[in-house]
Design a protein around this motif. Structure first.
Motif, PDB file in Angstrom:
ATOM      1  N   THR A  42       2.824  16.825  16.161  1.00 49.33           N
ATOM      2  CA  THR A  42       3.277  17.538  14.964  1.00 49.33           C
ATOM      3  C   THR A  42       2.093  17.885  14.060  1.00 49.33           C
ATOM      4  O   THR A  42       1.498  18.929  14.191  1.00 49.33           O
ATOM      5  N   ALA A  43       1.787  16.981  13.123  1.00 46.24           N
ATOM      6  CA  ALA A  43       0.695  17.205  12.173  1.00 46.24           C
ATOM      7  C   ALA A  43       0.269  15.868  11.598  1.00 46.24           C
ATOM      8  O   ALA A  43       0.985  14.873  11.713  1.00 46.24           O
ATOM      9  N   GLY A  44      -0.879  15.853  10.962  1.00 45.27           N
ATOM     10  CA  GLY A  44      -1.335  14.650  10.288  1.00 45.27           C
ATOM     11  C   GLY A  44      -2.622  14.906   9.535  1.00 45.27           C
ATOM     12  O   GLY A  44      -3.427  15.739   9.943  1.00 45.27           O
ATOM     13  N   VAL A  45      -2.774  14.203   8.422  1.00 50.08           N
ATOM     14  CA  VAL A  45      -4.024  14.268   7.674  1.00 50.08           C
ATOM     15  C   VAL A  45      -4.780  12.967   7.877  1.00 50.08           C
ATOM     16  O   VAL A  45      -4.183  11.901   8.031  1.00 50.08           O
ATOM     17  N   THR A  46      -6.096  13.067   7.878  1.00 52.10           N
ATOM     18  CA  THR A  46      -6.936  11.893   8.050  1.00 52.10           C
ATOM     19  C   THR A  46      -8.322  12.183   7.514  1.00 52.10           C
ATOM     20  O   THR A  46      -8.677  13.345   7.289  1.00 52.10           O
ATOM     21  N   PHE A  47      -9.089  11.145   7.302  1.00 52.10           N
ATOM     22  CA  PHE A  47     -10.495  11.323   6.974  1.00 52.10           C
ATOM     23  C   PHE A  47     -11.251  11.419   8.292  1.00 52.10           C
ATOM     24  O   PHE A  47     -11.237  10.486   9.086  1.00 52.10           O
ATOM     25  N   ASP A  48     -11.877  12.549   8.528  1.00 53.40           N
ATOM     26  CA  ASP A  48     -12.617  12.785   9.773  1.00 53.40           C
ATOM     27  C   ASP A  48     -14.083  12.449   9.546  1.00 53.40           C
ATOM     28  O   ASP A  48     -14.799  13.158   8.835  1.00 53.40           O
ATOM     29  N   TRP A  58      -3.017  20.010  13.017  1.00 56.91           N
ATOM     30  CA  TRP A  58      -1.662  20.537  13.157  1.00 56.91           C
ATOM     31  C   TRP A  58      -1.480  21.150  14.538  1.00 56.91           C
ATOM     32  O   TRP A  58      -2.371  21.771  15.084  1.00 56.91           O
ATOM     33  N   ASN A  59      -0.293  20.923  15.098  1.00 60.51           N
ATOM     34  CA  ASN A  59       0.030  21.429  16.422  1.00 60.51           C
ATOM     35  C   ASN A  59       0.689  22.797  16.276  1.00 60.51           C
ATOM     36  O   ASN A  59       1.777  22.908  15.697  1.00 60.51           O
ATOM     37  N   PRO A  60       0.056  23.862  16.780  1.00 57.41           N
ATOM     38  CA  PRO A  60       0.622  25.207  16.606  1.00 57.41           C
ATOM     39  C   PRO A  60       1.980  25.389  17.280  1.00 57.41           C
ATOM     40  O   PRO A  60       2.814  26.151  16.787  1.00 57.41           O
ATOM     41  N   ASP A  61       2.231  24.695  18.390  1.00 57.90           N
ATOM     42  CA  ASP A  61       3.537  24.800  19.048  1.00 57.90           C
ATOM     43  C   ASP A  61       4.639  24.220  18.158  1.00 57.90           C
ATOM     44  O   ASP A  61       5.726  24.784  18.042  1.00 57.90           O
ATOM     45  N   PHE A  62       4.347  23.088  17.529  1.00 54.76           N
ATOM     46  CA  PHE A  62       5.307  22.478  16.611  1.00 54.76           C
ATOM     47  C   PHE A  62       5.568  23.408  15.430  1.00 54.76           C
ATOM     48  O   PHE A  62       6.720  23.680  15.078  1.00 54.76           O
ATOM     49  N   PHE A  63       4.510  23.932  14.824  1.00 54.42           N
ATOM     50  CA  PHE A  63       4.674  24.805  13.666  1.00 54.42           C
ATOM     51  C   PHE A  63       5.431  26.078  14.031  1.00 54.42           C
ATOM     52  O   PHE A  63       6.233  26.577  13.239  1.00 54.42           O
ATOM     53  N   SER A  65       7.820  26.311  16.010  1.00 53.12           N
ATOM     54  CA  SER A  65       9.240  25.998  16.173  1.00 53.12           C
ATOM     55  C   SER A  65       9.966  25.840  14.842  1.00 53.12           C
ATOM     56  O   SER A  65      11.180  25.680  14.810  1.00 53.12           O
ATOM     57  N   LEU A  66       9.235  25.881  13.726  1.00 54.93           N
ATOM     58  CA  LEU A  66       9.803  25.622  12.407  1.00 54.93           C
ATOM     59  C   LEU A  66      10.121  26.912  11.655  1.00 54.93           C
ATOM     60  O   LEU A  66       9.486  27.941  11.870  1.00 54.93           O
TER      61      LEU A  66
END
Length: 198
Positions: A42-48, A58-63, A65-66
């Protein structure tokens, strides 16, 4: 390490609409790297650490579908994780239970909002609502009865702090023999829609 993927999905059109409707989130968005990847569902925020930067994966396939309002809801959800420092200074362990607790806190804000320009996709965890499986399948009464953690979520109030939800979930997991909130066994599918494990 999450990898970048090419995509034709235009996330920018959603981000630009933030400028019109929610200047606070629009300004916050300007300081977040956005990386399309299929390494998470899906998606997620993190410190990279590679970039010394906050990153939204973010996963473009998931987005794709929304609906537009669901995309906005997911983006607002992720930005709230940053605003409330859920992936930095306030982080708690076990992390899977912390992630569920933070989602309950955030999603109670989103669904209580008077604005209908942001909604949550099916499968999001909301206090006061029995969680549905990720695939949206209807559960039988027997399946529901065998999921005491889901029943707890269904009976939790809105607008509590993440730590409050965390304590309730952790205690329930201990009581149900699922260890220190390891999320195994009866409530195994009860997971957060997003991923901050990076």
């Amino acid at each position: 390490m999450l990898s970048y993927c090419d995509t034709d999905y235009n996330l920018d059109r959603h981000l630009i609409s933030f400028l019109q409707d929610t200047p606070f989130f629009a300004e916050l968005s300007r300081y977040i790297r956005k990386v399309p990847t299929k390494d998470i569902p899906t998606a997620g925020v993190t410190f990279d650490q590679r970039y010394d930067d906050i990153t939204l994966y973010w996963n473009p396939d998931f987005f794709a579908s929304l609906s537009d309002t669901e995309v906005r809801g997911v983006l607002i959800h992720e930005f709230y994780h940053l605003i409330f420092q859920h992936v930095t200074s306030r982080i708690k362990k076990p992390f899977n239970i912390w992630n569920v607790a933070t989602d309950l806190a955030i999603n109670s804000i989103i669904v209580s909002s008077e604005s209908k320009s942001a909604t949550l996709p099916a499968g999001c965890l909301i206090p006061g609502t029995f969680p549905c499986p990720p695939n949206g399948r209807k559960l039988t009464k027997e399946e529901k009865d065998a999921m005491p953690i889901a029943s707890l979520i269904e009976n939790l109030p809105h607008a509590k702090a993440s730590e409050w939800y965390f304590d309730k979930l952790k205690e329930a997991c201990k009581h149900e023999g699922e260890g220190e909130g390891e999320g195994k066994g009866k409530g195994e599918w009860i997971t957060s829609i997003d991923d901050h494990s990076g």
